[in-house]
Design a protein around this motif. Structure first.
Motif, short mmCIF file in Angstrom:
data_model
loop_
_atom_site.label_atom_id
_atom_site.label_comp_id
_atom_site.label_asym_id
_atom_site.label_seq_id
_atom_site.Cartn_x
_atom_site.Cartn_y
_atom_site.Cartn_z
N GLU A 285 0.80 -1.22 0.00
CA GLU A 285 0.00 0.00 0.00
C GLU A 285 0.84 1.28 0.00
O GLU A 285 0.28 2.38 0.06
N TRP A 286 2.16 1.16 -0.12
CA TRP A 286 2.97 2.37 -0.27
C TRP A 286 2.55 3.15 -1.51
O TRP A 286 2.68 4.39 -1.55
N THR A 287 1.99 2.44 -2.49
CA THR A 287 1.55 3.14 -3.70
C THR A 287 0.33 4.02 -3.44
O THR A 287 0.11 5.00 -4.14
N VAL A 288 -0.47 3.65 -2.42
CA VAL A 288 -1.62 4.49 -2.05
C VAL A 288 -1.13 5.83 -1.49
O VAL A 288 -1.67 6.89 -1.81
N TRP A 289 -0.10 5.79 -0.66
CA TRP A 289 0.48 7.03 -0.13
C TRP A 289 1.07 7.86 -1.26
O TRP A 289 1.00 9.10 -1.24
N LYS A 290 1.62 7.21 -2.26
CA LYS A 290 2.22 7.92 -3.38
C LYS A 290 1.20 8.75 -4.13
O LYS A 290 1.51 9.82 -4.67
N GLN A 291 -0.04 8.28 -4.15
CA GLN A 291 -1.09 8.96 -4.91
C GLN A 291 -1.87 9.98 -4.08
O GLN A 291 -2.71 10.69 -4.61
N ALA A 292 -1.60 10.06 -2.78
CA ALA A 292 -2.37 10.92 -1.89
C ALA A 292 -1.78 12.33 -1.81
O ALA A 292 -0.61 12.55 -2.10
N ASP A 293 -2.61 13.27 -1.39
CA ASP A 293 -2.16 14.63 -1.13
C ASP A 293 -1.64 14.68 0.31
O ASP A 293 -2.41 14.66 1.26
N LEU A 294 -0.32 14.73 0.46
CA LEU A 294 0.31 14.62 1.78
C LEU A 294 0.92 15.93 2.25
O LEU A 294 1.86 15.94 3.05
N ALA A 295 0.36 17.03 1.80
CA ALA A 295 0.87 18.34 2.19
C ALA A 295 0.89 18.47 3.72
O ALA A 295 -0.13 18.25 4.39
N GLY A 296 2.06 18.80 4.25
CA GLY A 296 2.19 19.01 5.69
C GLY A 296 2.29 17.75 6.52
O GLY A 296 2.42 17.83 7.75
#
Length: 374
Positions: A285-296
């Motif tokens: 699921e690291w690919t899910v984090w890659k596609q997310a908006d992780l600003a901040g």
């Protein structure tokens, strides 16, 4: 330097676990002996974490019987004992469930329910935890940052079922008021506050297994709103949150996928998110984090499995770090663990000696990754 940490709980030794369980059950115990035993355990835990190269250390939650049910000694309104509903995946493999119980031990702590209005009545146990942790840091924690765990409002509702309030939201509202002083006291003591939030993932196949995904997500949304309200006076950078699907070696084939809950998770105020990323059900699921908006946001992926005594190699850990550093940069990655090494007193599969080896491997892997990432 890439920082390392862990989820919070560390193994409680054979001297400490019986005292914690006795106090949890309301049985007689020597308060002075309890304090001395916990202080010695916290001292040793801080020393061993620093020795293993952990950058952000905890008190190991060693003064608590467990990461969730400890609140019944601090809050009013709880009573009785409600047997836990078997996890949906383990219910389908009862022989495995029996084997796991033999290996990991039984969960002997009290699982109370909300049977009256919930309110804060005794914050002294927290002040005792803070005092012991501060003393251990002064003796053994030179240069280390520190965090302390606390149950999120949603976690409390998941482990202490509602038998009093007219709605889930009403229960949460009183928990916001009851838990806010604990959260603020931890930050005032100079520690990072970690909110434990398995209610946003694990509860889907445990306490809320009879709901639809949509109904569960509505519960999770309410839980995040309560967490945000309870921490409104605390800066996001002073907080971390842990999301997991259950720290046990089961099939986990009913785990709700990260992609279904990530939007809710990212609405929570804490800047740092700790999550499972090492075990076979969630590493991909690291690919899910890659596609997310992780600003901040700072990512603290679990890079070692806390359900297996296999010792991950530093090279494997470095490769896992590199995946997340490529997403947010290495300054926004903290190398962590999938879950705790001792979530409840007398319960757990990881040998204490292996736990320390895993934390040392995290440091070694982080050093390798640090040297390879620009």
């Amino acid at each position: 330097m890439i920082r390392t940490s862990h989820v919070g709980s560390l193994p409680r030794g054979p001297e400490l676990a019986p005292l914690l369980l006795a106090r949890d059950k309301g049985e007689p115990y020597d308060a002075d002996e309890f304090d001395r035993t916990v202080q010695a355990a916290v001292d040793e835990a801080v020393r061993r974490q620093v020795e293993a190269g952990v950058s952000i250390v905890s008190d190991g939650e060693l003064g608590k019987v467990g990461y969730s049910t400890y609140v019944i000694e601090r809050l009013s309104g709880f009573g009785g004992h409600t047997p836990r509903k078997p996890a949906r995946d383990l219910a389908q493999v009862p022989e495995l469930a029996k084997k796991l119980s033999h290996i990991m031990g039984s969960q002997e702590f009290t699982r109370a329910s909300a049977i009256d209005k919930v309110a804060l009545i005794n914050l002294q146990p927290l002040h005792d935890d803070i005092r012991r942790f501060r003393a251990a840091l002064d003796r053994h924690g030179a240069g280390a940052q520190a965090f302390m765990n606390s149950a999120s409002p949603g976690l409390i509702t998941a482990f202490q079922p509602n038998q009093y309030y007219p709605s889930h939201e009403a229960y949460l509202a009183d928990l916001v008021a009851a838990m806010r002083p604990e959260y603020e006291a931890i930050v005032a003591a100079g520690f990072q506050l970690q909110l434990d939030c398995p209610d946003l993932a694990m509860s889907r196949h445990t306490g809320y297994q009879d709901l639809t995904d949509e109904e569960f997500l509505a519960v999770a949304e309410a839980n995040v709103e309560a967490l945000n309200a309870a921490t409104a006076g605390i800066a996001p950078e002073q907080m971390r949150m842990h999301v997991c699907w259950g720290n046990y070696e089961g099939p986990h084939d009913f785990d709700i996928p990260l992609e279904k809950i990530i939007a809710v998770v990212l609405k929570a105020r804490p800047a740092t998110i700790l999550f499972e990323a090492a075990n076979p059900r969630h590493e991909h699921e690291w690919t899910v984090w890659k596609q997310a908006d992780l600003a901040g946001k700072v990512l603290a992926p679990g890079l070692v499995d806390t359900c297996s005594n296999y010792l991950e190699t530093p090279e494997l850990i470095a490769q896992r770090i590199e995946r997340f550093a490529a997403i947010v940069g290495k300054d926004r990655v903290v190398a962590s663990t999938d879950c705790g090494f001792g979530t409840f007193a007398g319960y757990g599969k990881i040998d204490p000696a292996v736990a320390w080896k895993k934390l040392a491997a995290l440091r070694a892997g982080a050093d390798i990754a640090d040297g390879r990432i620009a």
